[in-house]
Design a protein around this motif. Structure first.
Motif, PDB file in Angstrom:
ATOM      1  N   PHE A 109      -0.335 -61.734  26.621  1.00  0.00           N
ATOM      2  CA  PHE A 109      -0.344 -60.241  26.927  1.00  0.00           C
ATOM      3  C   PHE A 109       0.777 -59.748  26.180  1.00  0.00           C
ATOM      4  O   PHE A 109       0.794 -58.655  25.470  1.00  0.00           O
ATOM      5  N   SER A 110       1.952 -60.424  26.361  1.00  0.00           N
ATOM      6  CA  SER A 110       3.297 -59.676  25.792  1.00  0.00           C
ATOM      7  C   SER A 110       3.424 -59.692  24.403  1.00  0.00           C
ATOM      8  O   SER A 110       3.484 -58.733  23.493  1.00  0.00           O
ATOM      9  N   LEU A 147       0.415 -57.445  22.909  1.00  0.00           N
ATOM     10  CA  LEU A 147       0.657 -55.991  23.036  1.00  0.00           C
ATOM     11  C   LEU A 147       1.984 -55.617  22.046  1.00  0.00           C
ATOM     12  O   LEU A 147       1.838 -54.593  21.458  1.00  0.00           O
ATOM     13  N   TRP A 166      -5.652 -52.918  18.122  1.00  0.00           N
ATOM     14  CA  TRP A 166      -5.924 -53.799  19.529  1.00  0.00           C
ATOM     15  C   TRP A 166      -6.520 -55.054  18.940  1.00  0.00           C
ATOM     16  O   TRP A 166      -6.022 -56.168  19.436  1.00  0.00           O
ATOM     17  N   THR A 217       4.534 -54.032  31.962  1.00  0.00           N
ATOM     18  CA  THR A 217       3.612 -54.686  33.253  1.00  0.00           C
ATOM     19  C   THR A 217       3.360 -56.229  33.048  1.00  0.00           C
ATOM     20  O   THR A 217       3.289 -57.032  34.256  1.00  0.00           O
ATOM     21  N   SER A 218       3.448 -56.410  31.904  1.00  0.00           N
ATOM     22  CA  SER A 218       3.125 -58.002  31.461  1.00  0.00           C
ATOM     23  C   SER A 218       4.229 -58.838  31.982  1.00  0.00           C
ATOM     24  O   SER A 218       4.244 -59.836  32.239  1.00  0.00           O
ATOM     25  N   LEU A 233      -0.075 -46.490  26.272  1.00  0.00           N
ATOM     26  CA  LEU A 233      -0.717 -47.389  26.829  1.00  0.00           C
ATOM     27  C   LEU A 233      -0.277 -48.820  26.715  1.00  0.00           C
ATOM     28  O   LEU A 233      -0.376 -49.421  27.616  1.00  0.00           O
ATOM     29  N   SER A 285       1.446 -51.197  29.535  1.00  0.00           N
ATOM     30  CA  SER A 285       0.960 -52.651  29.532  1.00  0.00           C
ATOM     31  C   SER A 285       1.791 -53.658  29.276  1.00  0.00           C
ATOM     32  O   SER A 285       2.038 -54.770  29.825  1.00  0.00           O
ATOM     33  N   TYR A 286       2.730 -53.538  28.505  1.00  0.00           N
ATOM     34  CA  TYR A 286       3.517 -54.771  27.847  1.00  0.00           C
ATOM     35  C   TYR A 286       4.799 -54.555  29.128  1.00  0.00           C
ATOM     36  O   TYR A 286       4.955 -55.771  29.314  1.00  0.00           O
TER      37      TYR A 286
END
Length: 312
Positions: free
Chosen positions: A103-104, A107, A149, A75-76, A68, A72-73
């Motif tokens: 976010f980057s 993550l 997280w 996608t950021s 996940l 996500s990383y």
């Protein structure tokens, strides 16, 4: 906006990897394919773990979290980068740049802590196998995942806030593929010593501390493996850890090289290549590493494919 004769940029321009159109088109195709493989590979790993009851163990619970994080990383960073590769004006609004950095960076921090947690899981599995199910119970696994997280997100929030409080004056050209922390603070027209100290501290807390825990775990694991009498037992214990150890070496190596000493950090080109490695290659490599080097995952794949072929 004017404050104390200093200005804040409303948007930034990402210079990317190249200004040559043909190279940009080639990179667009390459990165798009890689991103699609990343999303597909990681979601297949998550689906496989979900469907196969034999993989409902702490190790694969943490691997689900890692997949996940990888998706996500990627996608950021990658969708924005793909859009810029085909755009004449490669601008990114202030808010979008701050969000991308948050976010980057968050993550990335989550992944480092997760890898340390996974190292502890391997340590218990190899060094204390009889008490493994008692120690690595569901409640502890959930708390360790939440800690990963939360710690990564809190560090990222702090770094993002203090970074985007810096006045950038008329500087708006970021010589990077994304709004990366070191690339953004270089735009500041004020002293950034406090930011560099904050980066150093967070690097020690979220990078070097997990790395040291991983190192200590594997020292104990290797010591225990060497004491195993049977060759088959040593091989089994080693194969339990080899996939994770491969990811640890790849993940921690260049990040330590980049962030632990901001004042003597690598060149801009090196930073770009390292970012490409982490945003594009690592997320697509992780599913391959855990699939190819893991007998349980390969067995689960074979079982699933056998069931699908039976339905067809």
């Amino acid at each position: 906006m004017e404050i104390d004769n200093q200005t804040w940029a409303r948007e930034f321009v990402l210079l990317g990897l190249s200004s040559d159109w043909d190279i940009q088109v080639s990179l667009f195709v390459l990165f798009l394919i890689t991103y699609m493989v990343t999303v597909l590979g990681n979601f297949l790993i998550i689906l496989l773990i979900r469907l196969d009851s034999r993989l409902h163990t702490p190790m694969y619970f943490f691997l689900t979290n890692l997949s996940l994080v990888d998706v996500s990383y990627a996608t950021s960073i990658i969708p924005e980068m793909l859009a810029h590769l085909l755009a004449a004006h490669k601008a990114i609004p202030f808010v979008s740049c701050a969000a991308q950095l948050f976010f980057s960076l968050g993550l990335g921090g989550i992944e480092f802590v997760l890898l340390a947690v996974m190292a502890y899981d391997h340590y218990v599995a190899v060094c204390d196998p009889l008490r493994y199910s008692v120690i690595m119970h569901g409640g502890l696994c959930t708390r360790l995942a939440i800690t990963s997280w939360v710690s990564g997100s809190m560090n990222s929030l702090m770094q993002t806030v203090i970074t985007f409080q810096l006045p950038m004056c008329t500087n708006k050209y970021i010589d990077h593929i994304s709004c990366e922390l070191l690339a953004v603070i270089r735009l500041a027209c004020v002293d950034i010593s406090s930011n560099e100290i904050a980066i150093m501290v967070s690097s020690i807390v979220l990078l070097m501390t997990p790395f040291c825990l991983v190192l200590l775990s594997y020292i104990q694991i290797i010591s225990t493996i060497l004491k195993i009498q049977s060759t088959e037992g040593r091989k089994k214990a080693f194969h339990t850890c080899v996939s994770h150890l491969t990811v640890v070496v790849l993940c921690y190596g260049m990040t330590i090289f980049t962030y632990i000493q901001p004042r003597s950090s690598p060149s801009v080109l090196q930073e770009k290549l390292i970012s490409v490695f982490y945003a594009i290659l690592m997320p697509v490599l992780n599913p391959m590493i855990y699939s190819v080097r893991n007998k349980e995952v390969k067995g689960a794949w074979q079982k699933l494919l056998g069931q699908l072929s039976g339905l067809i």
